[in-house]
Scaffold this motif. Structure first.
Motif: not given
Length: 275
Positions: A243-249
């Motif tokens: 739900x949060x910051x998936x694009x840079x995990x």
């Protein structure tokens, strides 16, 4: 004042990892157990991190997390069931007392790293305190937030580099900063390997951040070679669903390989590079 064992005051390599925000119990525990397993295999000192609230989301409509009440129960469960120390963000002075009853370490978000009242209150909690470096700050300026936390009473302090803003769309990591901050702050200096590849407000919906996760391992290796005492990494079994910051995990299955690699980098630096 709550006193728990040291978190950052260790000779071991620090690995702070977990999802951006707390999710359901099963996922939280699955990630924490995987982190514990990686730490046992590599010898790293592991700390589970997750936020109960992300107060700095790009859009008002973006998901922020479960909130303080549910978040505290989740963090307590993770600590008790895995034995890992737990770390979470603190945004307001009124949160410090309740958090100090459950967690082992408080984290000051980058955008709040100059908030004197918050820093001194966190320092007065008796917990370890990690201060994220603001994207607008020079490395040597981090001595002032550290002084504020120590003035509050903290003895176990770390600072974390997450990059410096360059124009509107990139964070740039100055590798000199690890030496500069270590000398200026006299504490461990960590590297946030996942937020450093974040692209602010560049998500496909225009209301969230994007990222370039393919560069996480490259920057992590460079930071450890430059002297970082540990890594801060957001991990998830399926970053696309986060739900949060998936694009840079970092995908969960890549964590062990990354840690093994940076350990080899540390050994090479300690021994001297071959001619």
């Amino acid at each position: 004042m709550t006193r728990r064992g040291p978190v950052f005051a260790t000779d071991r390599f620090l690995l702070i990892a977990g999802p951006c925000v707390l999710e359901d119990t099963a996922l939280n525990l699955s990630i924490a157990r995987h982190l514990n397993s990686v730490a046992e295999m590599t010898g790293a000192a592991a700390v589970f991190k997750a936020s109960f609230d992300k107060a700095n989301r790009t859009s008002l409509s973006a998901p922020r997390g479960p909130g303080l009440d549910i978040g505290l129960e989740e963090l307590r469960r993770i600590r008790e069931e895995t034995g890992l120390p737990v770390l979470t963000d603190v945004h307001e002075t009124c949160q410090v007392s309740r958090l100090s009853r459950v967690v082992n370490a408080l984290q000051i978000p980058a955008f709040l790293c100059r908030q004197t009242d918050l820093l001194t209150a966190a320092g007065g909690s008796g917990l370890a305190v990690n201060i994220k470096k603001g994207q607008w700050m020079a490395p040597e300026e981090m001595r002032h937030p550290v002084e504020k936390v120590r003035a509050g009473g903290a003895v176990d302090v770390a600072v974390t580099e997450r990059g410096t803003s360059f124009g509107y769309g990139r964070w740039i990591v100055d590798m000199r900063g690890f030496d500069i901050m270590r000398q200026a702050c006299s504490c461990p200096v960590l590297f946030d390997a996942t937020h450093s590849v974040q692209l602010p407000a560049a998500g496909s919906d225009g209301q969230s951040s994007g990222g370039e996760p393919d560069h996480i391992e490259t920057l992590a290796r460079a930071a450890v070679a430059a002297g970082a005492s540990g890594l801060f990494i957001e991990i998830h079994p399926n970053p696309a669903s986060a739900p949060s910051d998936g694009a840079n995990m970092l995908p969960l299955e890549r964590l062990e390989s990354l840690v093994q690699t940076v350990f080899r980098v540390r050994e090479a630096v300690a021994d001297g590079y071959p001619a």
